[in-house]
Design an enzyme around this catalytic site. Structure first.
Site, PDB file in Angstrom:
ATOM      1  N   THR A 168     -18.739  17.264  -7.907  1.00 43.38           N
ATOM      2  CA  THR A 168     -18.183  16.029  -8.458  1.00 43.38           C
ATOM      3  C   THR A 168     -18.876  14.775  -7.935  1.00 43.38           C
ATOM      4  O   THR A 168     -19.054  13.809  -8.670  1.00 43.38           O
ATOM      5  CB  THR A 168     -16.675  15.965  -8.095  1.00 43.38           C
TER       6      THR A 168
ATOM      7  N   ASP B 171     -22.136  23.733  -9.903  1.00 41.03           N
ATOM      8  CA  ASP B 171     -20.712  23.557  -9.601  1.00 41.03           C
ATOM      9  C   ASP B 171     -20.462  24.523  -8.452  1.00 41.03           C
ATOM     10  O   ASP B 171     -20.871  25.692  -8.523  1.00 41.03           O
ATOM     11  CB  ASP B 171     -19.865  23.931 -10.822  1.00 41.03           C
TER      12      ASP B 171
ATOM     13  N   SER C  71     -18.266  26.352  -7.477  1.00 47.25           N
ATOM     14  CA  SER C  71     -17.636  27.651  -7.761  1.00 47.25           C
ATOM     15  C   SER C  71     -18.703  28.710  -8.040  1.00 47.25           C
ATOM     16  O   SER C  71     -18.421  29.904  -7.959  1.00 47.25           O
ATOM     17  CB  SER C  71     -16.723  27.547  -8.980  1.00 47.25           C
TER      18      SER C  71
ATOM     19  N   ASP D 109     -15.101  22.746  -3.758  1.00 47.62           N
ATOM     20  CA  ASP D 109     -14.389  24.027  -3.872  1.00 47.62           C
ATOM     21  C   ASP D 109     -14.864  25.072  -2.861  1.00 47.62           C
ATOM     22  O   ASP D 109     -14.051  25.814  -2.307  1.00 47.62           O
ATOM     23  CB  ASP D 109     -14.506  24.579  -5.298  1.00 47.62           C
TER      24      ASP D 109
ATOM     25  N   THR E 192      -5.697  35.687  10.275  1.00 45.70           N
ATOM     26  CA  THR E 192      -4.339  35.398   9.797  1.00 45.70           C
ATOM     27  C   THR E 192      -4.347  34.617   8.481  1.00 45.70           C
ATOM     28  O   THR E 192      -5.241  33.815   8.237  1.00 45.70           O
ATOM     29  CB  THR E 192      -3.518  34.626  10.860  1.00 45.70           C
ATOM     30  N   GLN E 193      -3.337  34.872   7.669  1.00 47.85           N
ATOM     31  CA  GLN E 193      -3.147  34.107   6.426  1.00 47.85           C
ATOM     32  C   GLN E 193      -2.665  32.692   6.724  1.00 47.85           C
ATOM     33  O   GLN E 193      -2.729  31.817   5.867  1.00 47.85           O
ATOM     34  CB  GLN E 193      -2.068  34.764   5.559  1.00 47.85           C
ATOM     35  N   CYS E 194      -2.117  32.474   7.922  1.00 48.47           N
ATOM     36  CA  CYS E 194      -1.597  31.139   8.250  1.00 48.47           C
ATOM     37  C   CYS E 194      -2.769  30.166   8.392  1.00 48.47           C
ATOM     38  O   CYS E 194      -3.795  30.513   8.982  1.00 48.47           O
ATOM     39  CB  CYS E 194      -0.847  31.167   9.576  1.00 48.47           C
TER      40      CYS E 194
END
Ligand code: ASP
Length: 345
Positions: free
Chosen positions: A16, A60, A62, A93, A281-283
């Site tokens: 962007t 981009d 992604s 991203d 960890t997902q945290c």
């Protein structure tokens, strides 16, 4: 004798930040960096030479692939002696993945590699891109009294904060403060001036250290996010998937997963097959400690390695790098447990 002017190389990969409205229909088109000083005249105030390299085609973020990381590393290596620092303009991203990857791929780095981007195009009225770009250039050229770089590491500058690249994560899809490094203090912060948090910045390598780049990355990594309702079939497909050399287990809390025997058996089978299993960890904040609960202990006993406070982005990049450099999984497992570029505590 007149001192040589400092120089910064802008490497524009896409995203962007490099967009502006077209004169025709007002749609967003990539902006030509040859006109950077006209577009962002604030940059002229620095007593700097600012050159640019633009990727063709623009990407981009992604669509970022490891080959792009290799191209960025090669550009830095090939122009290393001619610049005091580098600014990589990149879509937000996957910026945390790319900054993590470059942190491992560049060894002996004595100059700043500052990733930045923006949430709004540089050509739009309320853009955050101008300030991000101007300060990133300032940081890329910042030197201490000894003439050496203040920030010799791959980092992310966003919304007035400088973060360690391999500790960062994109936390917000719309706010200007899109990035955080929840497990590590900011490296610098901008108010009236930019204040550097020097004790937390990586030390400079010894004078005369050569920059080495690693472009051999092994991408045979899968990520398994543990969730309630995960089936044996899903766990099996990922952990024992064909051609998979390493699996990052994104676990609950401080490193916990399902304690059911079927799950532990699959994890054990994957570990016994020689696969590298890394627990993160997902945290967003905190760390893995597999000694706290029985469920964590079961993973440890099955052969899972603790990623401690690594981000998933950092874990992926570290695995790609270590596996690319080391044919033996046991060596990779050993090196995974050591901090290489300040990526874990
Ligand atoms: N999709 C864009 C990218 O990451 C979004 C951005 O630049 O912020 O390339």
């Amino acid at each position: 004798m007149k001192q040589k002017k400092s120089a910064v190389l802008l490497i524009y990969t896409g995203g962007t930040i490099g967009m502006k409205e077209s004169a025709g229909d007002g749609g967003l088109v990539p902006f030509d960096f040859a006109g950077i000083l006209e577009e962002v005249p604030e940059l002229r105030r620095f007593d700097l030479r600012i050159d640019h390299r633009t990727f063709d085609p623009l990407i981009d973020s992604s669509d970022i692939v490891p080959e792009i990381w290799c191209s960025i590393a090669e550009i830095i290596r090939d122009s290393y002696d001619r610049y005091d620092g580098f600014v990589v303009l990149h879509g937000t991203d996957t910026m945390a993945y790319s900054a993590s990857a470059l942190s491992f791929m560049l060894k002996g780095l004595a100059k700043p590699v500052v990733f930045t981007g923006s949430q709004l195009p540089i050509g739009s009225l309320r853009t955050d891109g101008r300030e991000n770009l101007v300060s990133a250039v300032e940081i890329a050229s910042a030197k201490g009294p000894d003439g050496r770089a203040l920030v010799p590491e791959a980092c992310i500058w966003f919304n007035s904060q400088l973060l360690r690249g391999n500790r960062s994560t994109k936390m917000n899809a719309v706010a200007f403060d899109a990035f955080r490094s929840p497990n590590y203090p900011v490296l610098a912060e901008a108010g009236i001036s930019i204040r550097y948090n020097t004790p937390h910045i990586l030390p400079l390598p010894p004078e005369g250290t050569e920059l080495q780049i690693n472009t051999s990355l092994d991408t045979r990594v899968a990520i398994l996010k543990i969730h309630p309702g995960i089936t044996p079939q899903v766990a099996r497909n990922v952990l024992l998937g064909e051609g998979i050399r390493a699996v990052i287990l994104e676990t609950y809390g401080s490193g916990n997963a399902i304690s059911k025997q079927w799950f532990i058996d699959i994890v054990k089978e994957a570990a016994d097959s020689g696969r590298i299993l890394l627990n993160v960890t997902q945290c967003p904040a905190g760390e893995v400690n597999m000694d706290l609960y029985a469920t964590g202990k079961a993973l440890k006993n099955a052969g899972v390695i603790s990623g401690r406070d690594l981000t998933t982005e950092g874990a992926l990049a570290k695995l790609f790098h270590l596996m690319g450099c080391n044919p033996l999984n046991d060596k990779v497992k050993e090196l995974l447990q050591l901090p290489l570029r300040g990526e874990m505590s």
